[in-house]
Design an enzyme around this catalytic site. Structure first.
Site, PDB file in Angstrom:
ATOM      1  N   CYS A 172      55.232  16.032  28.402  1.00 53.53           N
ATOM      2  CA  CYS A 172      55.273  14.795  27.632  1.00 53.53           C
ATOM      3  C   CYS A 172      54.501  14.863  26.316  1.00 53.53           C
ATOM      4  CB  CYS A 172      54.761  13.646  28.485  1.00 53.53           C
ATOM      5  SG  CYS A 172      55.733  13.411  29.974  1.00 53.53           S
ATOM      6  N   HIS A 312      49.303   6.686  24.335  1.00 52.73           N
ATOM      7  CA  HIS A 312      50.301   7.224  25.256  1.00 52.73           C
ATOM      8  C   HIS A 312      50.844   6.072  26.101  1.00 52.73           C
ATOM      9  CE1 HIS A 312      52.391  10.224  27.592  1.00 52.73           C
ATOM     10  NE2 HIS A 312      51.896   9.699  28.701  1.00 52.73           N
ATOM     11  N   GLU A 323      43.109   7.053  29.409  1.00 49.86           N
ATOM     12  CA  GLU A 323      43.255   7.033  27.956  1.00 49.86           C
ATOM     13  C   GLU A 323      42.250   6.100  27.291  1.00 49.86           C
ATOM     14  OE1 GLU A 323      46.924   6.604  24.795  1.00 49.86           O
ATOM     15  OE2 GLU A 323      47.175   5.842  26.835  1.00 49.86           O
ATOM     16  N   LYS A 344      55.870   2.430  24.290  1.00 47.69           N
ATOM     17  CA  LYS A 344      56.639   2.695  25.511  1.00 47.69           C
ATOM     18  C   LYS A 344      56.992   1.403  26.223  1.00 47.69           C
ATOM     19  CE  LYS A 344      54.889   7.367  26.594  1.00 47.69           C
ATOM     20  NZ  LYS A 344      53.869   7.524  25.536  1.00 47.69           N
ATOM     21  N   HIS A 349      59.708   5.716  28.239  1.00 48.93           N
ATOM     22  CA  HIS A 349      59.055   7.025  28.151  1.00 48.93           C
ATOM     23  C   HIS A 349      60.135   8.101  28.146  1.00 48.93           C
ATOM     24  CE1 HIS A 349      56.474  10.333  28.449  1.00 48.93           C
ATOM     25  NE2 HIS A 349      55.677   9.963  29.434  1.00 48.93           N
ATOM     26  N   PHE A 408      52.252  15.741  32.263  1.00 51.38           N
ATOM     27  CA  PHE A 408      52.111  16.385  33.564  1.00 51.38           C
ATOM     28  C   PHE A 408      51.740  17.850  33.357  1.00 51.38           C
ATOM     29  CE2 PHE A 408      55.280  13.434  35.982  1.00 51.38           C
ATOM     30  CZ  PHE A 408      54.368  12.410  35.880  1.00 51.38           C
TER      31      PHE A 408
END
Length: 421
Positions: A172, A312, A323, A344, A349, A408
């Site tokens: 990502c 994010h 975050e 997002k 996403h 990830f």
């Protein structure tokens, strides 16, 4: 000395976007500043029976977007999105004269040509009934769907680039990392122009099944427009999306020589990994904070000059709290003063593409002095105590924007954008 600095400064002169909720750069900007979400029940296949049945899909007609029947047949949807976004970016940059051997391409992507590969597997296996598949039913382009490098190749073919061509795949954070690689090419003099960005079209049964398995996606199937709620106390998980954002990058000296419009510079980038867990995140946010710190150091920008943070903001409790801690750790007292939002919440996403789509939001925020909101943020998580710009866009002078990504595998990336006088 000023001239040499201009030769080292990398700037954005063209932006192209294909995102959920509208076609093109301006429709994207209107969507994310309106606070309206583009999430809906999945239409690409019947999602009945899946844990999560909603996504942010692009209303994308490849023929209307200018692709020929042969291009449509040859290219997976992810490649189609990237080529169309690249064409918009090049037109926006004033159609610069490209010397093929000095033109490079950098494309971020997480999951390759998922839709084409799954579609063709269904055909050759007769809907999964045949363990030994019949290759004679496969289209000639099947190998291209198997090899993610085809995405970079298609963009390079379309703009006649003969310089370095790369596909950057780091989950990502791929979109941010592809821009970082592109900046490096220009700084080292390996290219005069880089067409850079990211693309992903992952909305297929296999992708939804994978995210169902780890229970990362939202279960608000009856309210798709409210399904993604970053930083909200009542969030239920992320919402998948698709899309592409591509940019024309060149040096400031090059842009000034040809009188090009400059959106912003990209003065700093860094990436780190946590070496910890495939999906787990340490609550202190140390690795993301380190990526932010190094990006600021490379840009020679102090934390108190950051005007906007594009989060994010996936909408999972673990990510939101990680975050928040990282931004506070990296920016210190400035973290509580600077607006920070997640787009997002509106466009989903899109995995490897989202870092580039968020970069487009940052460049446009600097250009227009407006920061987009976080949609669906009604009740803030008490452990997320920053200014997440709830519900409504905000006029806000933005000279420096920071965008961060978390992927990830432990990937943590940060990139800075700055206005150019």
């Amino acid at each position: 000395m000023a001239g040499s600095a201009d030769e080292r400064t990398v700037v954005v002169t063209g932006i192209g976007v294909v995102a959920p909720g509208g076609f093109g750069r301006e429709a994207f900007w209107e969507r994310i500043t309106s606070g309206r979400t583009a999430t809906r029940r999945i239409t690409f296949f019947d999602p009945e029976g899946f844990r999560c049945q909603v996504a942010a899909e692009c209303d994308f007609d490849p023929r209307a977007a200018g692709l020929t029947p042969q291009e449509i047949r040859r290219m997976d949807r992810a490649a189609q999105l990237a080529v169309v976004a690249s064409r918009e970016a090049l037109a926006d940059a004033g159609s610069p004269e490209l010397r093929p051997e000095r033109t490079a391409v950098s494309v971020g992507n997480a999951v390759g040509c998922t839709m084409g590969l799954e579609r063709e597997y269904t055909v050759v296996s007769d809907g999964g009934r045949k363990w030994v598949v019949d290759h004679e039913y496969a289209v000639p382009e099947l190998y291209d769907y198997f090899a993610p490098s085809s995405l970079g190749r298609e963009v390079a073919w379309d703009c006649a680039a003969e310089g370095p061509v790369a596909v950057v795949s780091s989950g990502c954070t791929s979109g941010i990392d592809a821009l970082g690689y592109a900046v490096g090419l220009l700084e080292e003099g390996a290219a005069d122009v880089v067409v850079a960005g990211a693309t992903d079209a992952p909305l297929s049964p296999i992708t939804v099944a994978c995210f169902d398995a780890i229970k990362a996606t939202s279960t608000l199937n009856d309210r798709p427009e409210e399904a993604c709620r970053p930083f909200d106390a009542d969030r239920k998980g992320l919402v998948l999306g698709e899309g592409s954002a591509m940019f024309v990058l060149e040096t400031l000296a090059s842009a000034r020589r040809r009188g090009a419009r400059v959106y912003c510079s990209i003065p700093g980038y860094a990436t780190r990994a946590n070496g910890f867990h495939m999906t787990g995140l340490k609550p202190d946010g140390r690795e993301m904070a380190e990526a932010i710190r190094i990006a600021l150091d490379r840009a020679k920008i102090s934390p108190d000059r950051v005007d906007y943070v594009n989060a994010h903001g996936s909408g999972t409790k673990q990510n939101d709290r990680h975050e928040t801690a990282a931004v506070k750790r990296a920016l210190g007292p400035r973290a509580h003063e600077v607006p920070m939002s997640s787009i997002k919440s509106m466009v989903g996403h899109s995995l490897g593409a989202i870092g580039a789509i968020e970069a487009a939001a940052c460049a446009l925020a600097i250009d227009r002095n407006v920061v987009p909101p976080t949609a669906n943020l009604h009740t803030k998580d008490p452990e997320c105590d920053l200014d997440y710009v709830p519900l409504t866009a905000r006029e806000h002078r933005t000279d420096v924007a920071l965008s961060v990504g978390s992927g990830f595998g432990g990937f943590q990336s940060a990139v800075l954008f700055a206005g150019v006088a």
